[in-house]
Design an enzyme around this catalytic site. Structure first.
Site, PDB file in Angstrom:
ATOM      1  N   ASP A   3       0.061   5.166   0.835  1.00 19.95           N
ATOM      2  CA  ASP A   3      -0.086   6.150   1.922  1.00 19.95           C
ATOM      3  C   ASP A   3      -0.159   5.447   3.284  1.00 19.95           C
ATOM      4  O   ASP A   3      -1.007   4.573   3.490  1.00 19.95           O
ATOM      5  CB  ASP A   3      -1.369   6.967   1.741  1.00 19.95           C
ATOM      6  CG  ASP A   3      -1.385   7.728   0.435  1.00 19.95           C
ATOM      7  OD1 ASP A   3      -1.279   8.959   0.469  1.00 19.95           O
ATOM      8  OD2 ASP A   3      -1.490   7.085  -0.625  1.00 19.95           O
TER       9      ASP A   3
ATOM     10  N   ASP B 184      -1.626  -0.629   5.867  1.00 19.24           N
ATOM     11  CA  ASP B 184      -1.785   0.048   7.162  1.00 19.24           C
ATOM     12  C   ASP B 184      -3.240   0.161   7.612  1.00 19.24           C
ATOM     13  O   ASP B 184      -3.514   0.900   8.565  1.00 19.24           O
ATOM     14  CB  ASP B 184      -1.164   1.450   7.108  1.00 19.24           C
ATOM     15  CG  ASP B 184      -1.982   2.413   6.264  1.00 19.24           C
ATOM     16  OD1 ASP B 184      -2.504   1.984   5.210  1.00 19.24           O
ATOM     17  OD2 ASP B 184      -2.123   3.592   6.652  1.00 19.24           O
TER      18      ASP B 184
ATOM     19  N   ASP C 283       0.881  -1.158   0.000  1.00 18.72           N
ATOM     20  CA  ASP C 283       0.000   0.000   0.000  1.00 18.72           C
ATOM     21  C   ASP C 283       0.931   1.224   0.000  1.00 18.72           C
ATOM     22  O   ASP C 283       2.100   1.114   0.367  1.00 18.72           O
ATOM     23  CB  ASP C 283      -0.858  -0.061   1.271  1.00 18.72           C
ATOM     24  CG  ASP C 283      -1.557   1.238   1.552  1.00 18.72           C
ATOM     25  OD1 ASP C 283      -2.366   1.653   0.716  1.00 18.72           O
ATOM     26  OD2 ASP C 283      -1.279   1.846   2.607  1.00 18.72           O
TER      27      ASP C 283
HETATM   28  O1  PGA Z   1      -6.451   7.577   0.520  1.00 19.96           O
HETATM   29  C1  PGA Z   1      -5.582   7.629  -0.365  1.00 19.96           C
HETATM   30  O2  PGA Z   1      -5.340   8.671  -1.022  1.00 19.96           O
HETATM   31  C2  PGA Z   1      -4.778   6.407  -0.757  1.00 19.96           C
HETATM   32  O3  PGA Z   1      -4.502   5.585   0.289  1.00 19.96           O
HETATM   33  P1  PGA Z   1      -3.636   4.212   0.194  1.00 19.96           P
HETATM   34  O4  PGA Z   1      -2.359   4.478  -0.553  1.00 19.96           O
HETATM   35  O5  PGA Z   1      -3.446   3.944   1.642  1.00 19.96           O
HETATM   36  O6  PGA Z   1      -4.507   3.197  -0.499  1.00 19.96           O
HETATM   37 MG    MG Z   2      -2.762   3.226   3.420  1.00 19.76          MG
END
Ligand code: PGA
Ligand code: MG
Length: 255
Positions: A43, A203, A41
């Site tokens: 973010d 996360d 993942d």
């Molecule tokens: O909410 C976002 O912009 C993306 O979140 P993620 O990379 O945790 O999937």
């Molecule tokens: Mg995330």
């Protein structure tokens, strides 16, 4: 003043290898993850993006006459894409809007965020080094994110990490985003990997559900934004640092 020479240090410090060093040594000599695809993942897992997302969210809210949302609250609004974050930012101040009505806010968010996407966002401690080690151990690396494809690629590019990943799969590049398992399966497929030998690292509950829907083992990182997975107590796969992420990956791939 008497300076302590290196040899005067306790021998434990001179001779005992740290866990990080052991992982690094193993990575130089082994091919233990050959054939495995490690899906990250973005973010809250690979990159700490909350500071820049916080500024961009408050920019679009204040431009439309709404109040700013505090940083700690924004952290927990990340993980289901920018539109969901904007809706949560409005709900935080008691405003409920249909998705279509948030479109102008989303456009102003995108404009600001794209221009400032990497002002403060940085990989979490140990993440870049771990990517190097995983690649050295023969793993194929991929990203599965609910960020849009363009923003994900822009961020990874600005951090100088593009060449590390065999595929980067944003929410708008698949028919159904996380928590759909399809999102992860497309990511693995685009990396030329096999779901039988793939691991998802994330996360949040969204990531855990997506991994479960795809039938993949899941490693939960506790330093991200959450919310934490419900009814999930695989302590072997709970990581509070990248050292623990590396241990968890090994314990799944080479039990
Ligand atoms: O909410 C976002 O912009 C993306 O979140 P993620 O990379 O945790 O999937
Ligand atoms: Mg995330």
């Amino acid at each position: 003043m008497i300076k302590k020479s290196r040899s005067a240090l306790p021998c434990r410090l001179n001779h005992q290898t740290t866990r990080c060093e052991r992982i690094e040594q193993a990575s130089m000599t082994s091919d233990t993850l050959s054939g495995w695809t490690i899906v990250f993942d973005l973010d809250g897992t690979l990159v700490d993006t909350a500071p820049d997302l916080h500024l961009a969210l408050n920019h679009c809210l204040s431009k439309a006459g709404f109040q700013a949302v505090p940083f700690e609250s924004v952290r927990h609004m990340i993980g289901q894409g920018a539109k969901a974050m904007i809706e949560k930012g409005l709900a935080f101040q008691g405003v409920s809007r249909a998705s279509a009505e948030t479109e102008p806010l989303w456009h102003s968010f995108l404009q600001y965020y794209e221009a400032n996407i990497c002002a403060e966002s940085r990989p979490f401690k140990g993440a870049t080094r771990s990517l190097e080690s995983l690649a050295a151990m023969g793993a194929t690396l991929a990203i599965c994110t609910n960020k849009t494809q363009h923003l994900a690629e822009t961020l990874i590019g600005k951090l100088g990490l593009t060449s590390r990943f065999a595929s980067v799969c944003g929410a708008d590049s698949v028919p159904h985003k996380k928590p759909s398992g399809e999102h992860i399966l497309h990511t693995v497929d685009r990396a030329n990997g096999s779901p039988d030998r793939a691991i998802m690292i994330g996360d949040s509950q969204t990531d855990e559900r997506a991994a479960r829907n795809a039938g993949l083992p899941f490693v939960y990182v506790t330093f991200g934004y959450g919310p934490s997975p419900e009814n999930w107590d695989d302590t072997r796969c709970r990581a509070s640092s990248y050292v623990e992420v590396m241990d968890a990956i090994q314990s799944v791939a080479n039990p």
